[in-house]
Write a protein that holds these residues in place. Sequence first.
Motif, PDB file in Angstrom:
ATOM      1  N   UNK A  75      48.736   8.417  65.886  1.00  0.00           N
ATOM      2  CA  UNK A  75      48.085   9.719  66.046  1.00  0.00           C
ATOM      3  C   UNK A  75      47.009   9.581  67.119  1.00  0.00           C
ATOM      4  N   UNK A  76      47.069  10.451  68.127  1.00  0.00           N
ATOM      5  CA  UNK A  76      46.140  10.386  69.260  1.00  0.00           C
ATOM      6  C   UNK A  76      45.338  11.684  69.334  1.00  0.00           C
ATOM      7  N   UNK A  77      44.035  11.544  69.494  1.00  0.00           N
ATOM      8  CA  UNK A  77      43.143  12.683  69.653  1.00  0.00           C
ATOM      9  C   UNK A  77      42.591  12.651  71.075  1.00  0.00           C
ATOM     10  N   UNK A  78      42.845  13.730  71.849  1.00  0.00           N
ATOM     11  CA  UNK A  78      42.478  13.772  73.266  1.00  0.00           C
ATOM     12  C   UNK A  78      41.497  14.897  73.536  1.00  0.00           C
ATOM     13  N   UNK A  79      40.467  14.574  74.300  1.00  0.00           N
ATOM     14  CA  UNK A  79      39.505  15.567  74.754  1.00  0.00           C
ATOM     15  C   UNK A  79      39.486  15.640  76.269  1.00  0.00           C
ATOM     16  N   UNK A  80      38.920  16.727  76.818  1.00  0.00           N
ATOM     17  CA  UNK A  80      38.966  16.998  78.255  1.00  0.00           C
ATOM     18  C   UNK A  80      37.554  17.288  78.770  1.00  0.00           C
ATOM     19  N   UNK A  81      36.809  16.260  79.171  1.00  0.00           N
ATOM     20  CA  UNK A  81      35.438  16.492  79.649  1.00  0.00           C
ATOM     21  C   UNK A  81      35.380  17.285  80.947  1.00  0.00           C
ATOM     22  N   UNK A  82      36.424  17.194  81.785  1.00  0.00           N
ATOM     23  CA  UNK A  82      36.525  18.019  82.988  1.00  0.00           C
ATOM     24  C   UNK A  82      37.964  18.498  83.109  1.00  0.00           C
ATOM     25  N   UNK A  83      38.238  19.330  84.108  1.00  0.00           N
ATOM     26  CA  UNK A  83      39.574  19.898  84.287  1.00  0.00           C
ATOM     27  C   UNK A  83      40.608  18.854  84.663  1.00  0.00           C
ATOM     28  N   UNK A  84      40.195  17.692  85.170  1.00  0.00           N
ATOM     29  CA  UNK A  84      41.141  16.701  85.651  1.00  0.00           C
ATOM     30  C   UNK A  84      40.908  15.317  85.031  1.00  0.00           C
ATOM     31  N   UNK A  85      40.229  15.265  83.901  1.00  0.00           N
ATOM     32  CA  UNK A  85      40.011  14.002  83.188  1.00  0.00           C
ATOM     33  C   UNK A  85      40.288  14.209  81.711  1.00  0.00           C
ATOM     34  N   UNK A  86      40.968  13.265  81.098  1.00  0.00           N
ATOM     35  CA  UNK A  86      41.149  13.267  79.651  1.00  0.00           C
ATOM     36  C   UNK A  86      40.724  11.916  79.084  1.00  0.00           C
ATOM     37  N   UNK A  87      40.107  11.935  77.919  1.00  0.00           N
ATOM     38  CA  UNK A  87      39.758  10.721  77.198  1.00  0.00           C
ATOM     39  C   UNK A  87      40.370  10.832  75.805  1.00  0.00           C
ATOM     40  N   UNK A  88      40.775   9.695  75.235  1.00  0.00           N
ATOM     41  CA  UNK A  88      41.443   9.764  73.945  1.00  0.00           C
ATOM     42  C   UNK A  88      41.101   8.562  73.075  1.00  0.00           C
ATOM     43  N   UNK A  89      41.261   8.770  71.795  1.00  0.00           N
ATOM     44  CA  UNK A  89      41.207   7.702  70.813  1.00  0.00           C
ATOM     45  C   UNK A  89      42.462   7.782  69.966  1.00  0.00           C
ATOM     46  N   UNK A  90      42.872   6.665  69.399  1.00  0.00           N
ATOM     47  CA  UNK A  90      44.092   6.682  68.602  1.00  0.00           C
ATOM     48  C   UNK A  90      43.967   5.786  67.375  1.00  0.00           C
ATOM     49  N   UNK A  91      44.720   6.162  66.354  1.00  0.00           N
ATOM     50  CA  UNK A  91      44.899   5.380  65.139  1.00  0.00           C
ATOM     51  C   UNK A  91      46.394   5.253  64.880  1.00  0.00           C
ATOM     52  N   UNK A  92      46.833   4.110  64.394  1.00  0.00           N
ATOM     53  CA  UNK A  92      48.251   3.944  64.144  1.00  0.00           C
ATOM     54  C   UNK A  92      48.548   2.861  63.132  1.00  0.00           C
ATOM     55  N   UNK A  93      49.822   2.781  62.777  1.00  0.00           N
ATOM     56  CA  UNK A  93      50.337   1.723  61.919  1.00  0.00           C
ATOM     57  C   UNK A  93      51.453   1.009  62.665  1.00  0.00           C
ATOM     58  N   UNK A  94      51.410  -0.320  62.670  1.00  0.00           N
ATOM     59  CA  UNK A  94      52.381  -1.147  63.378  1.00  0.00           C
ATOM     60  C   UNK A  94      53.203  -1.919  62.360  1.00  0.00           C
ATOM     61  N   UNK A  95      54.506  -1.796  62.438  1.00  0.00           N
ATOM     62  CA  UNK A  95      55.414  -2.500  61.538  1.00  0.00           C
ATOM     63  C   UNK A  95      56.212  -3.510  62.344  1.00  0.00           C
ATOM     64  N   UNK A  96      55.813  -4.777  62.271  1.00  0.00           N
ATOM     65  CA  UNK A  96      56.509  -5.839  62.989  1.00  0.00           C
ATOM     66  C   UNK A  96      57.696  -6.342  62.170  1.00  0.00           C
ATOM     67  N   UNK A  97      58.746  -6.709  62.867  1.00  0.00           N
ATOM     68  CA  UNK A  97      59.932  -7.198  62.186  1.00  0.00           C
ATOM     69  C   UNK A  97      59.598  -8.441  61.353  1.00  0.00           C
ATOM     70  N   UNK A  98      60.036  -8.442  60.105  1.00  0.00           N
ATOM     71  CA  UNK A  98      59.857  -9.545  59.156  1.00  0.00           C
ATOM     72  C   UNK A  98      58.438  -9.683  58.618  1.00  0.00           C
ATOM     73  N   UNK A  99      57.518  -8.795  59.000  1.00  0.00           N
ATOM     74  CA  UNK A  99      56.156  -8.875  58.471  1.00  0.00           C
ATOM     75  C   UNK A  99      56.117  -8.368  57.033  1.00  0.00           C
ATOM     76  N   UNK A 100      55.107  -8.848  56.278  1.00  0.00           N
ATOM     77  CA  UNK A 100      54.947  -8.423  54.889  1.00  0.00           C
ATOM     78  C   UNK A 100      54.298  -7.053  54.774  1.00  0.00           C
ATOM     79  N   UNK A 101      53.633  -6.593  55.821  1.00  0.00           N
ATOM     80  CA  UNK A 101      52.852  -5.365  55.731  1.00  0.00           C
ATOM     81  C   UNK A 101      52.873  -4.607  57.052  1.00  0.00           C
TER      82      UNK A 101
END
Length: 255
Positions: A75-101
């Motif tokens: 999930x990414x949250x993006x803001x626009x401080x100017x008309x030609x710039x975007x800044x973002x933060x993200x949160x996610x879950x990563x599922x690696x093959x064979x991992x326990x979690x």
Amino acid sequence: MSRTCFTRILPGLAGSLLSLSAPALDTALPFYGDDLDAGITVEMLVEDMKRDIRQQEAFTGETFDGEQQEKRLITRLTGYPTARIQVYGLLGLVNSEDADNSAPMLGGGIRAQVGSMDGFRLSALAGGYWVDGIEYTSPGVLTPFEEFAASHREESYYEWGLGLVIDRAWWMTAQTQLVPFAGMTWSMMQADGKETFAYPTTGRIVHDDQVDFEDDSPFALVGGLALLVNRNFGLRIEGRFIDQTSLSAGLFFSF
């Protein structure tokens, strides 16, 4: 642990090392503040990725080349401080093959339009990600003749990178844009893992080892397509190639 025991365990250990997850640099949305009727955009992405990685084990000095496979939800949250710039933060879950979690991912970045000509836009981007808490376990084996150590592995990593992307908007209706884009990214990954071996009957630690990881190639070609249905909703797909084959798809809402 006898050398014979370690030699017989090593192939299984190598298999777990190859599944280290490391997100490649995503190019973010090809839209800016004046393309949207909003100050904030929420994007939800799913991704399936394979890529080549290399790791070295300190105990033996051996280097392994292999393929990393993972699936992730972002999930990414993006803001626009100017008309030609975007800044973002993200949160996610990563599922690696064979991992326990599934491990949490936290990151952020910036993208800015740096040029335009005849409808084409050139954007520069920079971003980084951190993942922690990937775990693997392998049970020990006890036979009438020999005892094989169990293993527990923990991994963490971060990756940061830069990129350039060219896109062009094709207006389908007064509100709908179809935007193909292509470019190249460069990224660096720093990762390590700690592996502990222990006999299952006594719990005695046999070997505690550090393993370092790196991406086999820092470059990736990027291509994709975004559809802005209206100034508040759209879809995006993106692929990355060279040392990896990945495909991400998602939708976004602006408000």
